[in-house]
Write an enzyme that holds these catalytic residues in place. Structure first.
Site, PDB file in Angstrom:
ATOM      1  N   THR A  58       0.826  -1.203   0.000  1.00 36.86           N
ATOM      2  CA  THR A  58       0.000   0.000   0.000  1.00 36.86           C
ATOM      3  C   THR A  58       0.862   1.255   0.000  1.00 36.86           C
ATOM      4  O   THR A  58       0.538   2.245  -0.665  1.00 36.86           O
ATOM      5  CB  THR A  58      -0.953  -0.006   1.210  1.00 36.86           C
ATOM      6  OG1 THR A  58      -1.815  -1.155   1.122  1.00 36.86           O
ATOM      7  CG2 THR A  58      -1.809   1.250   1.245  1.00 36.86           C
ATOM      8  N   LYS A 112      -8.738   0.410  -4.930  1.00 36.17           N
ATOM      9  CA  LYS A 112      -8.642  -0.872  -4.231  1.00 36.17           C
ATOM     10  C   LYS A 112      -9.978  -1.566  -4.474  1.00 36.17           C
ATOM     11  O   LYS A 112     -10.999  -1.188  -3.893  1.00 36.17           O
ATOM     12  CB  LYS A 112      -8.436  -0.639  -2.726  1.00 36.17           C
ATOM     13  CG  LYS A 112      -8.411  -1.899  -1.887  1.00 36.17           C
ATOM     14  CD  LYS A 112      -7.025  -2.432  -1.742  1.00 36.17           C
ATOM     15  CE  LYS A 112      -6.987  -3.578  -0.730  1.00 36.17           C
ATOM     16  NZ  LYS A 112      -5.623  -4.044  -0.479  1.00 36.17           N
ATOM     17  N   GLY A 137      -4.137  -4.843  -5.450  1.00 40.54           N
ATOM     18  CA  GLY A 137      -4.763  -6.083  -5.034  1.00 40.54           C
ATOM     19  C   GLY A 137      -4.719  -6.241  -3.524  1.00 40.54           C
ATOM     20  O   GLY A 137      -4.376  -5.313  -2.788  1.00 40.54           O
ATOM     21  N   ALA A 138      -5.043  -7.438  -3.053  1.00 41.96           N
ATOM     22  CA  ALA A 138      -5.025  -7.725  -1.614  1.00 41.96           C
ATOM     23  C   ALA A 138      -4.024  -8.841  -1.353  1.00 41.96           C
ATOM     24  O   ALA A 138      -4.093  -9.897  -1.985  1.00 41.96           O
ATOM     25  CB  ALA A 138      -6.411  -8.142  -1.136  1.00 41.96           C
TER      26      ALA A 138
END
Length: 207
Positions: free
Chosen positions: A17, A33, A100-101
């Protein structure tokens, strides 16, 4: 530079991030996001805003989930059904940074991984990797997972203390370009991030 850029990681909590915020601010890009899972400590969009990306450049998430875990499970716990059709890239003018995550193989749903979304989007992907022990294995596995889905990899950005041999080894084995290395910043502020990002990366690499 008007194309979307996808930011993924080799793991969670490695500085993805922070890198995405630095990149979006440097490019004057919008930030998105798609799925936020976990809100107790704030959202990644909120962190990006705190790190210098103007709020009017931050697009709303398609899904905001309260449980801090993989999106597929967070959605189930929250009683939400994630519809992949709602995860198309936003149609905006100018550059876009999409985060992304966690890692590339985190499930969005029981049938869809982030890497599958990246392949569907067809945009260049940046891998963020820490320089700590284990990064060679994690990075090479991430690269193989993306290449197996024909995802275009723009390069790899490292986070942490310099580890020249590990960084060189990853790039030599994979053939993926080394974009640069962002150090851990203390204090971490919009100004320190902007200065460190400008020192660590050549923006022409992202054009």
């Amino acid at each position: 530079m008007n194309r979307p850029l996808i930011v993924t990681g080799t793991d969670t909590d490695i500085g993805k991030t922070v890198f995405a915020a630095g990149l979006a601010a440097a490019l004057g890009a919008h930030y998105w996001k798609p799925v936020q899972a976990g809100l107790d400590d704030g959202s990644d969009s909120g962190r990006v805003a705190a790190l210098g990306v103007p709020k009017d450049k931050i697009l709303p998430e398609a899904y905001r989930l309260t449980t801090p875990c993989s999106p597929h499970r967070a959605a189930e716990i929250d009683g939400v059904t994630i519809d992949p059709a709602q995860l198309d890239l936003p149609d905006i003018a100018g550059p876009l940074v999409v985060e992304g995550a966690g890692g590339a193989l985190v499930p969005v749903t029981r049938d869809l991984l982030y890497a599958d979304l990246f392949a569907r989007w067809g945009a260049p992907t940046i891998i963020v990797a820490r320089t700590a022990l284990g990064t060679i294995n994690h990075s090479l596995l991430t690269i193989e997972a993306l290449l197996s889905r024909k995802v275009s990899i723009l390069g790899i950005a490292f986070i942490g203390e310099p580890e020249p041999d590990s960084e060189d080894t990853i790039c030599a084995i994979s053939g993926v370009a080394r974009l640069g290395r962002l150090p851990m910043l203390d204090p971490l502020t919009p100004d320190t991030l902007a200065a460190a990002f400008a020192d660590a990366f050549d923006l022409a690499q992202f054009a």
